[in-house]
Write a protein that holds these residues in place. Structure first.
Motif, mmCIF file in Angstrom:
data_model
loop_
_atom_site.group_PDB
_atom_site.id
_atom_site.type_symbol
_atom_site.label_atom_id
_atom_site.label_comp_id
_atom_site.label_asym_id
_atom_site.label_seq_id
_atom_site.Cartn_x
_atom_site.Cartn_y
_atom_site.Cartn_z
ATOM 1 N N TYR A 58 0.974 -1.100 -0.075
ATOM 2 C CA TYR A 58 -0.050 0.118 -0.138
ATOM 3 C C TYR A 58 0.838 1.441 -0.024
ATOM 4 O O TYR A 58 0.563 2.156 -0.864
ATOM 5 N N LYS A 59 1.902 1.175 0.829
ATOM 6 C CA LYS A 59 2.745 2.709 0.831
ATOM 7 C C LYS A 59 3.437 2.754 -0.412
ATOM 8 O O LYS A 59 3.573 4.166 -0.879
ATOM 9 N N LYS A 60 3.875 1.751 -1.096
ATOM 10 C CA LYS A 60 4.539 2.162 -2.195
ATOM 11 C C LYS A 60 3.594 2.483 -3.298
ATOM 12 O O LYS A 60 3.965 3.206 -4.238
ATOM 13 N N VAL A 61 2.388 1.936 -3.401
ATOM 14 C CA VAL A 61 1.447 2.596 -4.220
ATOM 15 C C VAL A 61 1.293 3.758 -3.982
ATOM 16 O O VAL A 61 1.309 4.520 -4.946
ATOM 17 N N TYR A 65 2.405 6.182 -7.301
ATOM 18 C CA TYR A 65 1.407 6.602 -8.001
ATOM 19 C C TYR A 65 1.275 8.106 -7.491
ATOM 20 O O TYR A 65 0.237 8.792 -7.953
ATOM 21 N N GLN A 66 1.922 8.776 -6.521
ATOM 22 C CA GLN A 66 1.693 9.921 -5.899
ATOM 23 C C GLN A 66 0.124 10.083 -5.470
ATOM 24 O O GLN A 66 -0.453 11.081 -6.103
ATOM 25 N N LEU A 67 -0.287 9.132 -4.606
ATOM 26 C CA LEU A 67 -1.676 9.222 -4.234
ATOM 27 C C LEU A 67 -2.000 9.457 -2.802
ATOM 28 O O LEU A 67 -1.232 9.217 -2.018
ATOM 29 N N GLY A 68 -3.160 9.716 -2.620
ATOM 30 C CA GLY A 68 -3.415 9.926 -1.142
ATOM 31 C C GLY A 68 -4.319 8.733 -0.605
ATOM 32 O O GLY A 68 -4.210 7.679 -1.380
ATOM 33 N N PRO A 69 -4.469 8.624 0.655
ATOM 34 C CA PRO A 69 -4.942 7.313 1.158
ATOM 35 C C PRO A 69 -5.993 6.664 0.532
ATOM 36 O O PRO A 69 -5.940 5.410 0.112
ATOM 37 N N ASN A 70 -7.138 7.453 0.108
ATOM 38 C CA ASN A 70 -8.163 6.645 -0.476
ATOM 39 C C ASN A 70 -7.843 6.115 -1.999
ATOM 40 O O ASN A 70 -8.304 4.929 -2.407
ATOM 41 N N GLY A 71 -7.289 7.022 -2.652
ATOM 42 C CA GLY A 71 -6.670 6.772 -4.093
ATOM 43 C C GLY A 71 -5.724 5.491 -4.081
ATOM 44 O O GLY A 71 -5.968 4.558 -5.023
#
Ligand SMILES: Nc1nc2c(ncn2[C@@H]2O[C@H](COP(=O)(O)OP(=O)(O)OP(=O)(O)O)[C@@H](O)[C@H]2O)c(=O)[nH]1
Length: 385
Positions: A58-61, A65-71
């Protein structure tokens, strides 16, 4: 083998419920097959046979992908859903050894319920095993009629989205008994009384005038139909109270799935396939038409004797051009429906459709190979290490 998918608002107690359900089934010598689909959870208090965190970091995602928690939760589920066939075949192999598959979902309910991957995952289970949704409700937080109704509306939307049998599980009954909820769901007048006596409705806390009250009243009429389609039970994941009743309802709902929902789902799938087939045929026919027309156009260009309607003869003073028919030129090409001449059709060129289908097949195969390569690349990427 039947699947129970646990869905609920953040903090409703899904994970604690899963833990209790797991230990309750184990105690009855019916060890379940456990799946965790929450990529963001730090620790799970039960042993999982399949855990999304093993394949998706999850953290790598989030970083990659430069995403916030929900994304990042949605993207993790998307990545996981590309492997759902493997997951289903793993579970299928255990069909004889387990009676229940229990599935925990992310706390951010909308990430699962309203995402494409959530639907793909749910559909994959539902088309392989009788599948039941357990909608977990935090009972102490739902004693206000408005909150209760909002939560039930959410459950209602999930029922219509998944088209699967649903059990509303009122959790935390060690804190607040679920009797009030049972009463509200079965006795419309009791719910209306609660609405009337609710202080918020009377404007004491500034929630407003009669508007809210009348909205709740009409909504609750609509919910009556919804309540008739589901079962409910009260449980305490802390004490284990109510779990026998819950499992009885799961059996009943699994039977209901086989009797009612399965046939309905198969009908819908068939309907979808027919629609898709028609769409494909239509686009092939459209393509054939286009090809027929363009071939014909080429021919007409080669033929000097065939003028096009818009040609304007040099020197024409009035700008009016005689139509080809008018000057006796045999037209080789026209848009007029049945009067097409020389157009390549199935009748005069039976190999055409065969050829097009052959080429389309090759094209589709190429796309499939590309897709497989992409999936392979994803699975080999660092996200799955
Ligand atoms: N009193 C009581 N508390 C409970 C019960 N079940 C869960 N809780 C508490 O409710 C809180 C949330 O429980 P979780 O199991 O983490 O809820 P969740 O829905 O999985 O939470 P997220 O995954 O973060 O959305 C925790 O503090 C639990 O201890 C219960 O039956 N009784």
């Amino acid at each position: 083998m039947k699947t129970v998918i646990c869905i609920g608002m953040a903090g409703s107690g899904k994970t604690t419920f899963m833990q209790r359900l797991n230990s309750h089934l184990r105690a009855g010598k019916k060890t379940p097959y456990v799946i965790n689909l929450d990529p963001a959870v730090l620790k799970i208090p039960y042993g999982a046979n399949i855990d999304i965190r093993d394949s998706i970091k999850y953290k790598k995602v989030m970083e990659n992908y430069q995403l916030g928690p929900n994304g990042a939760i949605v993207t993790s589920l998307n990545l996981f859903s590309t492997k759902i066939d493997q997951v289903i075949s793993l579970v299928e192999k255990k069909r004889e050894n387990y009676e229940h598959v229990i599935v925990d979902t992310p706390g951010q309910i909308e990430c699962f319920v309203w995402s494409a991957s959530g639907s793909i995952i749910t559909e994959s289970f539902a088309s392989t095993f009788p599948t039941v949704i357990a909608y977990i409700v935090d009972t102490p937080r739902n004693t206000s009629p408005t909150t209760f109704m909002s939560n039930m509306l959410y459950a209602c939307s999930i029922l219509y989205k998944t088209k699967l049998p649903m059990i509303v599980v009122f959790n935390k009954t060690d804190v607040t008994k679920a009797d009030f909820a049972k009463e509200w769901m079965t006795d419309f007048e009791a719910f209306q009384d609660a609405v009337r006596s609710d202080q918020e409705m009377n404007g004491e806390t500034g929630m407003g005038s009669g508007y809210m009250g009348s909205l709740v009243n009409s909504m609750s009429l609509m919910l009556e139909e919804f309540y008739s389609r589901l079962d409910m039970c009260g449980v305490s994941s802390f004490t284990g109270d109510g779990f026998d009743e819950f499992l009885d309802i799961v059996d009943k709902k699994a039977d209901e799935y086989n009797e009612v929902y399965k046939a309905e789902r198969e009908r819908l799938i068939k309907e979808k396939e027919v629609k898709e087939q028609k769409r494909k045929e239509k686009s092939i026919n459209g393509l054939m038409k286009d090809l027929g027309l363009s071939e014909q156009k080429e021919r007409s260009n080669e033929d000097d004797s065939a003028d096009v309607i818009s040609d304007i003869e040099e020197g024409e003073e009035d700008g009016l051009v005689e139509r080809d028919e008018d000057i006796g030129v045999e037209r080789e090409y026209t848009f007029a429906g049945d009067e097409r001449q020389g157009e390549i059709t199935e009748e005069n060129n039976p190999d055409l459709q065969k050829n097009i289908k052959k080429h389309l097949k090759t094209l589709v195969n190429l796309q499939v190979v590309k897709l497989q390569k992409i999936l392979h690349a994803i699975s080999e990427s660092r996200l799955f290490t």
